[in-house]
Design a protein around this motif. Structure first.
Motif, PDB file in Angstrom:
ATOM      1  N   ALA A 113       0.833  -1.204   0.000  1.00  0.00           N
ATOM      2  CA  ALA A 113       0.000   0.000   0.000  1.00  0.00           C
ATOM      3  C   ALA A 113       0.870   1.257   0.000  1.00  0.00           C
ATOM      4  N   MET A 114       1.974   1.229   0.733  1.00  0.00           N
ATOM      5  CA  MET A 114       2.871   2.389   0.772  1.00  0.00           C
ATOM      6  C   MET A 114       3.537   2.614  -0.579  1.00  0.00           C
ATOM      7  N   MET A 115       3.965   1.547  -1.234  1.00  0.00           N
ATOM      8  CA  MET A 115       4.591   1.698  -2.549  1.00  0.00           C
ATOM      9  C   MET A 115       3.595   2.266  -3.563  1.00  0.00           C
ATOM     10  N   ASP A 116       2.348   1.818  -3.487  1.00  0.00           N
ATOM     11  CA  ASP A 116       1.303   2.365  -4.367  1.00  0.00           C
ATOM     12  C   ASP A 116       1.071   3.843  -4.065  1.00  0.00           C
ATOM     13  N   LEU A 117       1.029   4.189  -2.781  1.00  0.00           N
ATOM     14  CA  LEU A 117       0.817   5.578  -2.378  1.00  0.00           C
ATOM     15  C   LEU A 117       1.958   6.476  -2.836  1.00  0.00           C
ATOM     16  N   ILE A 118       3.187   6.005  -2.661  1.00  0.00           N
ATOM     17  CA  ILE A 118       4.357   6.785  -3.069  1.00  0.00           C
ATOM     18  C   ILE A 118       4.382   6.977  -4.578  1.00  0.00           C
ATOM     19  N   GLU A 119       4.082   5.921  -5.307  1.00  0.00           N
ATOM     20  CA  GLU A 119       4.064   6.019  -6.765  1.00  0.00           C
ATOM     21  C   GLU A 119       2.972   6.989  -7.228  1.00  0.00           C
ATOM     22  N   ARG A 120       1.833   6.934  -6.580  1.00  0.00           N
ATOM     23  CA  ARG A 120       0.706   7.794  -6.963  1.00  0.00           C
ATOM     24  C   ARG A 120       0.966   9.262  -6.633  1.00  0.00           C
ATOM     25  N   ASN A 121       1.582   9.517  -5.486  1.00  0.00           N
ATOM     26  CA  ASN A 121       1.763  10.898  -5.037  1.00  0.00           C
ATOM     27  C   ASN A 121       3.085  11.519  -5.452  1.00  0.00           C
ATOM     28  N   HIS A 122       4.112  10.672  -5.693  1.00  0.00           N
ATOM     29  CA  HIS A 122       5.453  11.215  -5.932  1.00  0.00           C
ATOM     30  C   HIS A 122       6.074  10.745  -7.245  1.00  0.00           C
ATOM     31  N   HIS A 123       5.445   9.806  -7.905  1.00  0.00           N
ATOM     32  CA  HIS A 123       5.874   9.350  -9.239  1.00  0.00           C
ATOM     33  C   HIS A 123       7.357   8.980  -9.280  1.00  0.00           C
ATOM     34  N   GLY A 124       7.815   8.312  -8.212  1.00  0.00           N
ATOM     35  CA  GLY A 124       9.188   7.826  -8.193  1.00  0.00           C
ATOM     36  C   GLY A 124      10.231   8.852  -7.793  1.00  0.00           C
ATOM     37  N   ASP A 125       9.827  10.086  -7.496  1.00  0.00           N
ATOM     38  CA  ASP A 125      10.780  11.133  -7.105  1.00  0.00           C
ATOM     39  C   ASP A 125      11.073  10.997  -5.610  1.00  0.00           C
ATOM     40  N   THR A 126      12.199  10.391  -5.257  1.00  0.00           N
ATOM     41  CA  THR A 126      12.526  10.130  -3.859  1.00  0.00           C
ATOM     42  C   THR A 126      12.919  11.383  -3.094  1.00  0.00           C
ATOM     43  N   GLN A 127      13.095  12.507  -3.804  1.00  0.00           N
ATOM     44  CA  GLN A 127      13.484  13.744  -3.130  1.00  0.00           C
ATOM     45  C   GLN A 127      12.297  14.481  -2.528  1.00  0.00           C
ATOM     46  N   THR A 128      11.092  14.049  -2.845  1.00  0.00           N
ATOM     47  CA  THR A 128       9.899  14.763  -2.386  1.00  0.00           C
ATOM     48  C   THR A 128       9.242  14.102  -1.173  1.00  0.00           C
ATOM     49  N   TYR A 185       2.229  12.139   7.686  1.00  0.00           N
ATOM     50  CA  TYR A 185       1.128  11.191   7.782  1.00  0.00           C
ATOM     51  C   TYR A 185       1.573   9.966   8.583  1.00  0.00           C
ATOM     52  N   VAL A 186       0.631   9.357   9.299  1.00  0.00           N
ATOM     53  CA  VAL A 186       0.884   8.099   9.997  1.00  0.00           C
ATOM     54  C   VAL A 186       0.192   6.985   9.214  1.00  0.00           C
ATOM     55  N   CYS A 187       0.951   5.976   8.799  1.00  0.00           N
ATOM     56  CA  CYS A 187       0.438   4.897   7.946  1.00  0.00           C
ATOM     57  C   CYS A 187       0.619   3.560   8.681  1.00  0.00           C
ATOM     58  N   TYR A 188      -0.457   2.804   8.778  1.00  0.00           N
ATOM     59  CA  TYR A 188      -0.398   1.558   9.555  1.00  0.00           C
ATOM     60  C   TYR A 188      -1.578   0.661   9.197  1.00  0.00           C
ATOM     61  N   ASN A 189      -1.553  -0.563   9.729  1.00  0.00           N
ATOM     62  CA  ASN A 189      -2.666  -1.494   9.564  1.00  0.00           C
ATOM     63  C   ASN A 189      -3.631  -1.325  10.735  1.00  0.00           C
ATOM     64  N   HIS A 190      -4.863  -0.976  10.423  1.00  0.00           N
ATOM     65  CA  HIS A 190      -5.896  -0.799  11.449  1.00  0.00           C
ATOM     66  C   HIS A 190      -6.536  -2.147  11.772  1.00  0.00           C
ATOM     67  N   HIS A 191      -6.607  -2.469  13.056  1.00  0.00           N
ATOM     68  CA  HIS A 191      -7.189  -3.742  13.506  1.00  0.00           C
ATOM     69  C   HIS A 191      -8.709  -3.673  13.428  1.00  0.00           C
ATOM     70  N   SER A 197      -7.569  -6.791   8.898  1.00  0.00           N
ATOM     71  CA  SER A 197      -6.991  -5.475   9.166  1.00  0.00           C
ATOM     72  C   SER A 197      -6.986  -4.691   7.861  1.00  0.00           C
ATOM     73  N   THR A 198      -7.023  -3.370   7.966  1.00  0.00           N
ATOM     74  CA  THR A 198      -7.074  -2.516   6.779  1.00  0.00           C
ATOM     75  C   THR A 198      -6.008  -1.437   6.865  1.00  0.00           C
ATOM     76  N   PHE A 199      -5.482  -1.056   5.711  1.00  0.00           N
ATOM     77  CA  PHE A 199      -4.476   0.008   5.639  1.00  0.00           C
ATOM     78  C   PHE A 199      -5.145   1.347   5.932  1.00  0.00           C
ATOM     79  N   LYS A 200      -4.522   2.146   6.793  1.00  0.00           N
ATOM     80  CA  LYS A 200      -5.109   3.416   7.200  1.00  0.00           C
ATOM     81  C   LYS A 200      -4.050   4.512   7.229  1.00  0.00           C
ATOM     82  N   ILE A 201      -4.464   5.734   6.892  1.00  0.00           N
ATOM     83  CA  ILE A 201      -3.575   6.896   6.908  1.00  0.00           C
ATOM     84  C   ILE A 201      -4.223   7.997   7.738  1.00  0.00           C
TER      85      ILE A 201
END
Length: 308
Positions: A113-128, A185-191, A197-201
């Motif tokens: 989920a984090m990799m999808d979020l990073i790709e969606r929001n930052h398009h591979g730019d690790t400096q952002t 943001y705080v990203c974790y698995n919600h019980h 469990s579900t991914f939550k931000i």
């Protein structure tokens, strides 16, 4: 055939030992889940209440008089710093994972989920963006991919104490105040329950009117007034740090509960698989033994017939 039977017996014995181990681990995880689940659920009530209170204060525009000109404190925990809105050049994510494995898909779910979020929001730019990793699995995962790890915390207790988050909160506030990032943001698995469990931000910084929308203040109760003493600024100065601590600690508690549930489920599945394998191997052993006995009987009958 004898060697084959011995191999099957060894596999059965080995699988039984593995099943005993996984069953014991299942019981341990179940015990940890029982200890933390009620504590986590009770804390979520406090977390939701303090978030709702801050949201009401923001929604009622009680902060309007506290712009950048009215706050003079240099304390990074001051209202001026924590309510500061600035252009977003860099985002940070607190990612909560486990320190150990044997938790089924718990870690893979949040990391995917984090990799999808990073790709969606930052398009591979690790400096952002940067990562604040809570848990060794996430820290190692992001390090291998060359991501910027602003801070990492390992060794969270099975049932975390409030003291666990104080150093983490202080570090996050100092990094935000120093301009290391503009959003957090705080990203974790919600019980949800023992099986789910579900991914939550959760957004942490900056604290803005967005939390009023997140709190879903739709009813007339959201318009109620507050009697504040000695002053709005003094109350918020104490309340907002507690709000930040509650979000982080509540997220860690929630994530740990989901981790223990995932571990218990994974060990139960492993134990069931061991039992199924033992049944299959036992059937295979009995068939091989039956074939061996049939062969021996055939040989005896053949030998007796040859003597006649």
């Amino acid at each position: 055939m004898a060697e084959s039977l011995m191999d099957i017996k060894r596999r059965i014995a080995s699988t039984k030992k593995t099943g005993q181990i996984t069953h014991a681990m299942q019981m341990v995880s179940g015990s940890k889940l029982t200890r933390i689940e009620k504590k986590s659920q009770a804390y979520q009530v406090y977390k939701d209440k303090i978030k709702e209170t801050v949201a009401h204060l923001v929604a009622s525009k009680m902060l309007s008089e506290y712009d950048s000109a009215s706050a003079t404190s240099n304390d990074p925990m001051s209202l001026k710093e924590l309510l500061k809105e600035r252009p977003v050049q860099k985002t940070a994510y607190i990612v909560i994972t486990s320190d150990r494995g044997l938790v089924g898909s718990y870690n893979s779910t949040i990391l995917k989920a984090m990799m999808d979020l990073i790709e969606r929001n930052h398009h591979g730019d690790t400096q952002t963006f940067s990562i604040i990793a809570v848990g060794g699995t996430g820290a190692d995962f992001f390090k291998k991919r060359g991501f910027n790890i602003a801070y990492e915390y390992r060794g969270v207790e099975d049932v975390p104490s409030f003291a666990t988050v104080q150093g983490l909160v202080k570090t996050c506030v100092e990094l935000f105040d120093a301009g290391a990032f503009d959003k957090l943001y705080v990203c974790y698995n919600h019980h949800v329950n023992s099986l789910t469990s579900t991914f939550k931000i959760d957004k942490l910084f900056p604290i803005s009117k967005d939390i009023a929308n997140e709190a879903d203040l739709k009813n007339t109760d959201s318009q109620r007034g507050y009697i504040v003493d000695p002053s709005v600024e003094v109350v918020l100065q104490k309340l907002i740090p507690q709000y930040i601590e509650s979000i982080i600690f509540g997220s860690i508690m929630d994530a740990k509960t989901a981790e223990h549930a995932a571990s218990m489920t994974a060990m139960r599945t492993a134990t069931d698989n061991a039992d199924d394998l033992i049944s299959s191997l036992t059937l295979q052993f009995n068939r091989a033994r039956q074939a061996q006995i049939t062969t021996e009987i055939t040989e005896i009958i053949g030998g007796a017939a040859a003597l006649e």
